[in-house]
Write a protein that holds these residues in place. Structure first.
Motif, PDB file in Angstrom:
ATOM      1  N   LYS A  96       0.821  -1.211   0.000  1.00 52.05           N
ATOM      2  CA  LYS A  96       0.000   0.000   0.000  1.00 52.05           C
ATOM      3  C   LYS A  96       0.856   1.263   0.000  1.00 52.05           C
ATOM      4  O   LYS A  96       1.786   1.392   0.801  1.00 52.05           O
ATOM      5  CB  LYS A  96      -0.947   0.012   1.198  1.00 52.05           C
ATOM      6  CG  LYS A  96      -1.885   1.192   1.185  1.00 52.05           C
ATOM      7  CD  LYS A  96      -2.850   1.140   2.333  1.00 52.05           C
ATOM      8  CE  LYS A  96      -3.777   2.351   2.298  1.00 52.05           C
ATOM      9  NZ  LYS A  96      -4.769   2.291   3.364  1.00 52.05           N
ATOM     10  N   THR A 142       0.276   0.619  -5.750  1.00 50.39           N
ATOM     11  CA  THR A 142      -0.823   0.076  -4.958  1.00 50.39           C
ATOM     12  C   THR A 142      -1.471   1.193  -4.147  1.00 50.39           C
ATOM     13  O   THR A 142      -0.844   1.774  -3.258  1.00 50.39           O
ATOM     14  CB  THR A 142      -0.321  -1.045  -4.023  1.00 50.39           C
ATOM     15  OG1 THR A 142       0.343  -2.032  -4.807  1.00 50.39           O
ATOM     16  CG2 THR A 142      -1.472  -1.681  -3.259  1.00 50.39           C
ATOM     17  N   LEU A 176      -4.712  -1.788  -0.043  1.00 50.74           N
ATOM     18  CA  LEU A 176      -4.424  -3.191   0.246  1.00 50.74           C
ATOM     19  C   LEU A 176      -5.088  -3.508   1.583  1.00 50.74           C
ATOM     20  O   LEU A 176      -4.632  -3.050   2.624  1.00 50.74           O
ATOM     21  CB  LEU A 176      -2.915  -3.431   0.324  1.00 50.74           C
ATOM     22  CG  LEU A 176      -2.441  -4.856   0.570  1.00 50.74           C
ATOM     23  CD1 LEU A 176      -2.791  -5.756  -0.608  1.00 50.74           C
ATOM     24  CD2 LEU A 176      -0.936  -4.887   0.794  1.00 50.74           C
ATOM     25  N   ILE A 218      -7.361  -5.324  -3.432  1.00 54.83           N
ATOM     26  CA  ILE A 218      -6.185  -4.602  -3.929  1.00 54.83           C
ATOM     27  C   ILE A 218      -6.668  -3.620  -4.991  1.00 54.83           C
ATOM     28  O   ILE A 218      -7.352  -4.014  -5.942  1.00 54.83           O
ATOM     29  CB  ILE A 218      -5.150  -5.545  -4.572  1.00 54.83           C
ATOM     30  CG1 ILE A 218      -4.742  -6.662  -3.607  1.00 54.83           C
ATOM     31  CG2 ILE A 218      -3.922  -4.755  -5.029  1.00 54.83           C
ATOM     32  CD1 ILE A 218      -3.897  -7.741  -4.247  1.00 54.83           C
TER      33      ILE A 218
END
Length: 133
Positions: free
Chosen positions: A71, A92, A95, A116
């Motif tokens: 993340k 990302t 998450l 995700i």
């Protein structure tokens, strides 16, 4: 603690409003450092490992892929298929991992869910991985 159980896996992805869902049977292993889900998609062997702040997806076979998700971080995605291989960045955004127990009659089912949200190139992808044990 480590155990190995059969599970039913569902993977839902949303790319630019287009929804795709696939299902597979697999195996779930839990250990002190995280969880591992092994399954087969389109003849390729796939593994998803989940640790406290990271998820790693690998696929081996006709397509070879390794994606690392953390993340708020830019990580590398490795891809190989036929004579082509390369790497590119994945960012990302989200998450989240959760688990719960569903009571269905007299039976209890453990459900693990991983969300995700990531950017790959110019596409923002939302992926929901769930496994029922």
């Amino acid at each position: 603690m480590c155990y190995n159980s059969k599970c039913t896996i569902e993977i839902k992805s949303i790319i630019d409003g287009s929804v795709s869902t696939v299902s597979a049977r697999g195996r779930f292993t839990k250990s002190d450092d995280g969880m591992r889900f092994d399954y087969v998609l389109d003849g390729d062997e796939c593994t998803l490992t989940v640790k406290e702040s990271e998820a790693v997806q690998t696929r081996r076979g006709e397509q070879n892929v390794k994606m690392i998700f953390r993340k708020g971080e830019q990580t590398e995605c490795f891809l190989g298929s036929g004579g082509f291989s390369g790497a590119f960045g994945v960012f990302t955004h989200e998450l989240q991992f959760a688990d719960c127990v569903l009571n269905i009659g007299k039976k209890s089912v453990k459900v693990y869910t991983l969300l995700i949200v990531y950017t790959l190139g110019e596409d923002k992808i939302e992926l929901t991985f769930s496994a029922k044990i």
